[in-house]
Design a protein around this motif. Structure first.
Motif, short mmCIF file in Angstrom:
data_model
loop_
_atom_site.label_atom_id
_atom_site.label_comp_id
_atom_site.label_asym_id
_atom_site.label_seq_id
_atom_site.Cartn_x
_atom_site.Cartn_y
_atom_site.Cartn_z
N ASN A 136 0.85 -1.19 0.00
CA ASN A 136 0.00 0.00 0.00
C ASN A 136 0.89 1.24 0.00
N LYS A 165 -9.29 11.44 4.37
CA LYS A 165 -9.20 10.51 3.24
C LYS A 165 -7.86 9.77 3.26
N LEU A 169 -7.25 5.71 3.43
CA LEU A 169 -6.48 4.96 2.43
C LEU A 169 -5.31 4.22 3.06
N PRO A 173 -6.43 0.39 1.33
CA PRO A 173 -6.07 0.89 -0.01
C PRO A 173 -7.14 0.61 -1.05
N LEU A 176 -9.41 3.37 -2.61
CA LEU A 176 -8.91 4.35 -3.58
C LEU A 176 -9.95 4.62 -4.66
#
Length: 549
Positions: A136, A165, A169, A173, A176
């Motif tokens: 990631n 955000k 993430l 991941p 996304l």
């Protein structure tokens, strides 16, 4: 196929299905194999055996059966599903994705195939969708520092919604996809990957350049920024150092780089250039130390991540030169994390290949190979051919130069009707030992099973060159001759392989004569009066292409 044989195939298939459902993969594989012997063109049987083999973790043979399924029934969606699954288990995700996509062309709404594409895509990340990035990027070490020092992303850190955000993430991941419309996220991803995602394709093409020749020093960074008088003087020293470096006057180059470092300790290109000099002088430990200094200083003064990537790359190069491939791979990957370049990626892949070869050589152990061979022999005698293949394969990895091991595995493949794999092992067997008789005999038997009588006859002929009185070779050779003499198609095929016969049959005048002979038997006597035509007719008779009664 006779009705009683059809019933037998259906019975064996049902028994195989029950065995597979109960978890008895060994029995399921055996039952499907028995059914295939009776009905070798039944695509469903190969599909079911592929599933059983995959469940038994024998993915290579599962792929063989999946390919056979697609070959027999190219418009059957299940075959592509089996192929994709086998390739995925083998870690060949790009090919697996292609197999699933081929199936979707036949059935665009097939959920199993859609899920297969999604799963394989999860293993294939990167700007072009095919290069593994190794994790990631939002959770990589030093991410906040890199975002802070890049002018494109520095201002985002003061925005609460952006930070939310980013945190999301880092934890997931896969989220996304929900943020691709946010230009801040895309810019951040560009910074973390070291590429412009909007121009990744063009950039990839532009960067496909050849590596420097081995006898040429690596190019130096040539960044000219005039700030203070000291920095200006440092740049001049660097320039002089570069000129000396290109002339391979390394001691002079070191003096100029040292002077540049005294004048401007914040420009880490002086340190990386100095490391390059040590690399050329084979002072690899010093090369590594100078590169580490460049990384540490670069972190302190927030140098461009491309320069830090260069320092990591230099360390990787030093370890590569020492044949320390595992360490080299570590530092090449660190370089790629900072800034992804084709050169670093190529060197990393090269190091991985060499490491794999080194480990394979280190794995060789003839004594353990004999142990695995004995286990394979035992399982072969019990009829457990898939697991016998596993042990023979391990024996081959332990001693890849032993021709007998390939011969034994070829025998297993023959029992499993994996003809092409069997032929491949036989070819490797006789390549290693051209006088190994059993390799030719096994290949001849496989070709007979495939009804390739001409090829089988040639193989048996080679076996007879080694041992003229070998009963198996003699019997196989005679059977091929007998079969070919009774099979009109085989006779025609073999005759047409003769250039002289080809020339005769391509002559329009001879075609007319042959038609007359067939329709007007009395015309034969007239044509036989011509010596040239008589010789051609005799040649066609000797080849077996025509018969005259």
């Amino acid at each position: 196929m006779a009705e009683d044989l059809q019933k037998k195939v259906a019975e064996l298939k049902d028994q195989g299905n029950r065995a597979l459902t109960s978890g008895d993969t060994k029995e399921a594989i055996r039952l499907y194999g028995e059914a295939i012997k009776i009905d070798p063109n039944n695509h469903v049987l190969y599909s079911n055996r592929s599933a059983a083999l995959a469940k038994a973790s024998n993915y290579e043979l599962a792929l063989v059966d999946a390919n056979k399924t697609v070959e027999l029934k190219p418009d059957w969606v299940k075959g592509y599903s089996r192929k994709g699954a086998a390739l995925s288990f083998l870690g060949r995700y790009e090919e697996a994705k292609m197999a699933y996509e081929e199936g979707l062309k036949l059935d665009p709404e097939n959920q199993q195939l859609k899920d297969g594409v999604k799963d394989t895509q999860a293993h294939l990340t990167g700007p072009a969708g095919s290069q593994p990035l190794g994790g990631n990027p939002f959770a990589a070490p030093g991410i906040m520092e890199r975002i802070q020092r890049d002018p494109r992303t520095k201002g985002f850190l003061a925005q609460p919604d952006y930070m939310d955000k980013l945190k999301q993430l880092q934890q997931n991941p896969q989220a996304l996809g929900n943020h691709l419309q946010d230009p801040r996220i895309m810019t951040t991803l560009s910074v973390l990957l070291g590429v412009d995602l909007q121009q990744a394709r063009e950039e990839d093409m532009d960067q496909r350049s050849s590596p420097p020749a081995k006898d040429e020093p690596e190019p130096m960074e040539e960044e000219e920024e005039e700030l203070t008088d000291a920095q200006k003087e440092a740049k001049e020293e660097k320039k002089k150092g570069n000129e000396a470096y290109k002339k391979k006057d390394f001691e002079t180059a070191l003096q100029h780089y040292d002077k540049a470092i005294e004048l401007d300790a914040d420009d880490i290109t002086f340190l990386t250039n100095k490391a390059a000099v040590y690399y050329e002088m084979d002072r690899l430990e010093d090369c590594i130390k100078e590169s580490q200094k460049a990384i540490e200083r670069g972190r302190e003064v927030r140098s461009d991540f491309k320069l830090i990537a260069k320092a990591f790359f230099r360390i990787g190069q030093a370890y590569f030169k020492e044949d320390k491939y595992k360490d080299a791979i570590t530092y090449y990957n660190k370089s790629l994390t900072e800034h992804r370049t084709p050169e670093a990626l190529k060197k990393c892949q090269e190091a991985e290949k060499l490491l794999k070869e080194y480990e394979a050589k280190s794995y060789v152990d003839p004594e353990k190979a004999e142990e695995e061979k004995a286990l394979g022999n035992e399982l072969f005698q019990k009829g457990d051919f898939p697991n016998a293949v596993k042990h023979y394969s391990e024996a081959i990895r332990r001693n890849p130069g032993d021709a007998k091991l390939y011969s034994n595995r070829a025998a297993c493949y023959t029992k499993l009707a994996a003809w092409e794999l069997g032929i491949k092992d036989c070819d490797e067997c006789v390549r290693l030992d051209p006088k190994f008789l059993k390799g030719y005999l096994r290949k001849g038997a496989i070709l007979q099973a495939m009804k390739q009588w001409g090829r089988a006859q040639d193989v048996y002929s080679k076996a007879l060159d080694i041992e003229p009185n070998n009963p198996e070779a003699n019997e196989g050779y005679k059977k091929c001759l007998q079969t070919m003499s009774q099979d009109p198609e085989e006779i025609k095929k073999r005759a047409m392989a003769d250039p002289e016969v080809q020339q005769i049959m391509s002559d329009p005048a001879m075609r007319v004569i042959l038609d007359q002979m067939q329709n007007e038997p009395g015309a034969l006597n007239d044509h036989l009066q011509n010596p040239e035509i008589r010789a051609k007719i005799q040649k066609l008779m000797e080849s077996g292409l025509i018969q005259i009664r």
